[in-house]
Design a protein around this motif. Structure first.
Motif, short mmCIF file in Angstrom:
data_model
loop_
_atom_site.label_atom_id
_atom_site.label_comp_id
_atom_site.label_asym_id
_atom_site.label_seq_id
_atom_site.Cartn_x
_atom_site.Cartn_y
_atom_site.Cartn_z
N ALA B 37 0.84 -1.20 0.00
CA ALA B 37 0.00 0.00 0.00
C ALA B 37 0.87 1.25 0.00
CB ALA B 37 -0.92 -0.01 1.22
N VAL B 38 2.02 1.15 0.63
CA VAL B 38 2.94 2.30 0.69
C VAL B 38 3.80 2.36 -0.57
CG1 VAL B 38 4.83 3.36 2.01
CG2 VAL B 38 2.99 2.14 3.21
N TYR B 39 4.16 1.19 -1.08
CA TYR B 39 5.06 1.11 -2.25
C TYR B 39 4.38 0.28 -3.35
CZ TYR B 39 8.41 2.48 1.35
OH TYR B 39 9.07 3.12 2.38
N PRO B 40 3.40 0.88 -4.04
CA PRO B 40 2.62 0.09 -5.02
C PRO B 40 3.46 -0.48 -6.16
CG PRO B 40 2.09 2.45 -5.13
CD PRO B 40 2.92 2.25 -3.91
N GLN B 41 4.53 0.21 -6.55
CA GLN B 41 5.36 -0.34 -7.64
C GLN B 41 6.06 -1.62 -7.19
OE1 GLN B 41 7.50 3.39 -8.31
NE2 GLN B 41 6.96 3.17 -10.48
N LEU B 42 6.44 -1.66 -5.94
CA LEU B 42 7.06 -2.88 -5.41
C LEU B 42 6.03 -4.01 -5.40
CD1 LEU B 42 9.40 -4.40 -4.17
CD2 LEU B 42 8.75 -3.46 -1.94
N ARG B 43 4.81 -3.68 -5.01
CA ARG B 43 3.76 -4.69 -5.00
C ARG B 43 3.58 -5.30 -6.40
NH1 ARG B 43 -0.43 -6.80 -2.41
NH2 ARG B 43 -2.03 -7.57 -3.78
N GLU B 44 3.58 -4.43 -7.41
CA GLU B 44 3.41 -4.92 -8.79
C GLU B 44 4.52 -5.87 -9.20
OE1 GLU B 44 2.77 -2.12 -11.93
OE2 GLU B 44 1.32 -0.99 -10.73
N GLU B 45 5.72 -5.63 -8.69
CA GLU B 45 6.86 -6.49 -9.04
C GLU B 45 6.72 -7.89 -8.43
OE1 GLU B 45 9.31 -5.68 -11.05
OE2 GLU B 45 10.01 -3.63 -10.70
N LEU B 46 6.09 -7.94 -7.26
CA LEU B 46 6.11 -9.17 -6.48
C LEU B 46 4.93 -10.10 -6.74
CD1 LEU B 46 7.20 -7.80 -2.98
CD2 LEU B 46 8.63 -8.60 -4.86
N PHE B 47 3.79 -9.50 -7.10
CA PHE B 47 2.58 -10.31 -7.19
C PHE B 47 2.10 -10.46 -8.62
CE2 PHE B 47 2.64 -8.93 -2.83
CZ PHE B 47 2.20 -10.06 -2.14
N GLY B 48 1.54 -11.65 -8.94
CA GLY B 48 0.92 -11.89 -10.23
C GLY B 48 -0.49 -11.34 -10.26
N ASP B 49 -1.13 -11.50 -11.42
CA ASP B 49 -2.48 -10.96 -11.59
C ASP B 49 -3.48 -11.57 -10.61
OD1 ASP B 49 -1.52 -9.39 -13.62
OD2 ASP B 49 -2.07 -10.81 -15.21
N ALA B 50 -3.26 -12.84 -10.26
CA ALA B 50 -4.20 -13.53 -9.37
C ALA B 50 -3.96 -13.18 -7.90
CB ALA B 50 -4.08 -15.03 -9.57
N GLY B 51 -2.97 -12.33 -7.66
CA GLY B 51 -2.72 -11.93 -6.28
C GLY B 51 -1.76 -12.85 -5.54
N ASP B 52 -1.24 -13.85 -6.25
CA ASP B 52 -0.25 -14.74 -5.63
C ASP B 52 1.15 -14.19 -5.84
OD1 ASP B 52 -2.23 -16.53 -4.92
OD2 ASP B 52 -2.11 -17.58 -6.85
N LEU B 53 2.04 -14.56 -4.95
CA LEU B 53 3.45 -14.20 -5.15
C LEU B 53 3.93 -14.79 -6.46
CD1 LEU B 53 5.38 -14.79 -1.82
CD2 LEU B 53 5.15 -12.64 -3.06
N HIS B 54 4.65 -14.00 -7.23
CA HIS B 54 5.22 -14.53 -8.47
C HIS B 54 6.16 -15.69 -8.15
CE1 HIS B 54 7.46 -14.83 -12.19
NE2 HIS B 54 6.43 -14.23 -12.75
N ARG B 55 6.20 -16.69 -9.03
CA ARG B 55 6.96 -17.91 -8.70
C ARG B 55 8.46 -17.66 -8.61
NH1 ARG B 55 8.65 -21.29 -13.16
NH2 ARG B 55 8.34 -20.25 -15.16
N PHE B 56 8.95 -16.55 -9.20
CA PHE B 56 10.37 -16.26 -9.10
C PHE B 56 10.71 -15.39 -7.88
CE2 PHE B 56 10.57 -16.82 -13.94
CZ PHE B 56 11.00 -18.13 -13.82
N VAL B 57 9.67 -15.08 -7.07
CA VAL B 57 9.91 -14.29 -5.85
C VAL B 57 9.94 -15.24 -4.66
CG1 VAL B 57 8.97 -12.56 -4.28
CG2 VAL B 57 8.71 -12.27 -6.76
N ASN B 58 11.00 -15.17 -3.91
CA ASN B 58 11.08 -15.95 -2.68
C ASN B 58 10.97 -15.00 -1.49
OD1 ASN B 58 11.50 -18.31 -4.13
ND2 ASN B 58 13.72 -18.11 -4.05
N VAL B 59 10.14 -15.39 -0.54
CA VAL B 59 9.98 -14.61 0.68
C VAL B 59 10.38 -15.49 1.86
CG1 VAL B 59 8.35 -13.41 2.19
CG2 VAL B 59 8.15 -13.17 -0.30
#
Lengths: 140, 97
Positions: B37-59
């Motif tokens: 919510a604070v860094y929307p561009q970062l959110r776009e990088e991390l999440f896919g369209d379905a709202g799941d973490l992108h498979r190349f992102v590890n948390v």
């Protein structure tokens, strides 16, 4: 672009790759402005002759070490145990660090391993294909 | 719960160059949602369209990949460290570029 690697670090990297046989080995080189200063070996958690994935705990510690030292992730290295030191389709698909050199050590000739460096750039970091550009490696 | 979120170099342009930011939440999802919510561009990088973490992102929660815990529902405690890292992997294949 060039990447300068101190000879002792280069030799440590080659030794680490040889020691990892029969599996691929991996690790990081950290430094500043295209000059490597630190060798960070990592365990290949995949333990495979055709795939590498650094151990999570070691990788997180390494990233912290790089940040705390005000260093950059100059290179991500791994070995190809039976093929040329060129990025494979897998290497390109799984490359997500556009500012780091992907350094590949070929162990085809064990007495004379060959290392080459590559930048792998993508329009979107999540893309599975990208542009590959060779980086000159300079030993110092 | 206040937690530290470590940001990889490749994404620091989205958070003003910071290596780490503070976020809040009871689960990894809360923490990442508040950060997004604070860094929307970062959110776009991390999440896919379905709202799941992108498979190349590890948390990672501390040193553990949350995929091996309870995923985005993994609970966090005060003072935990969440690390975001693009995947590092690769290896030989028969076909070369």
């Amino acid at each position: 672009m060039k990447l300068t690697i101190p000879k002792n670090i280069y030799e440590q990297m080659i030794d680490h790759c040889r020691a990892g046989l029969p599996n691929e080995a991996c690790g990081f080189l950290a430094g500043r402005a295209g000059a490597v200063e630190r060798f960070i070996p990592l365990e290949n958690a995949a333990a495979s002759p055709v795939y590498y994935r650094p151990d999570d705990k070691q990788m997180i510690a390494a990233m912290r070490e790089i940040d705390d030292g005000d260093l950059e992730l100059s290179a991500i290295f791994h070995s190809h145990v039976a093929s040329a030191p060129r990025p494979s389709v897998t290497d390109i698909r799984e490359a997500h660090y556009p500012d780091s050199v992907y350094l590949i050590v070929s162990l085809v000739d064990l007495s004379n391993p060959e290392a080459r460096g590559w930048l792998i750039q993508k329009e979107d970091w999540r893309d599975e294909s990208g542009q590959v550009e060779e980086v000159e490696l300079v030993l110092s | 719960m206040a937690v530290e979120v470590r940001i990889p170099a490749v994404f620091r342009k989205h958070v003003g160059g910071e290596r780490a930011i503070e976020s809040q939440g009871g689960t990894i999802k809360d923490v990442l949602d508040k950060m997004g919510a604070v860094y929307p561009q970062l959110r776009e990088e991390l999440f896919g369209d379905a709202g799941d973490l992108h498979r190349f992102v590890n948390v990672y929660l501390n040193d553990e990949d949350v995929r091996f815990l309870e995923g985005l529902d993994t609970k966090v405690d005060e003072g935990d460290v969440v690390s975001i890292l693009p995947a590092v992997a690769g290896g030989t294949e028969a076909r070369k570029v």
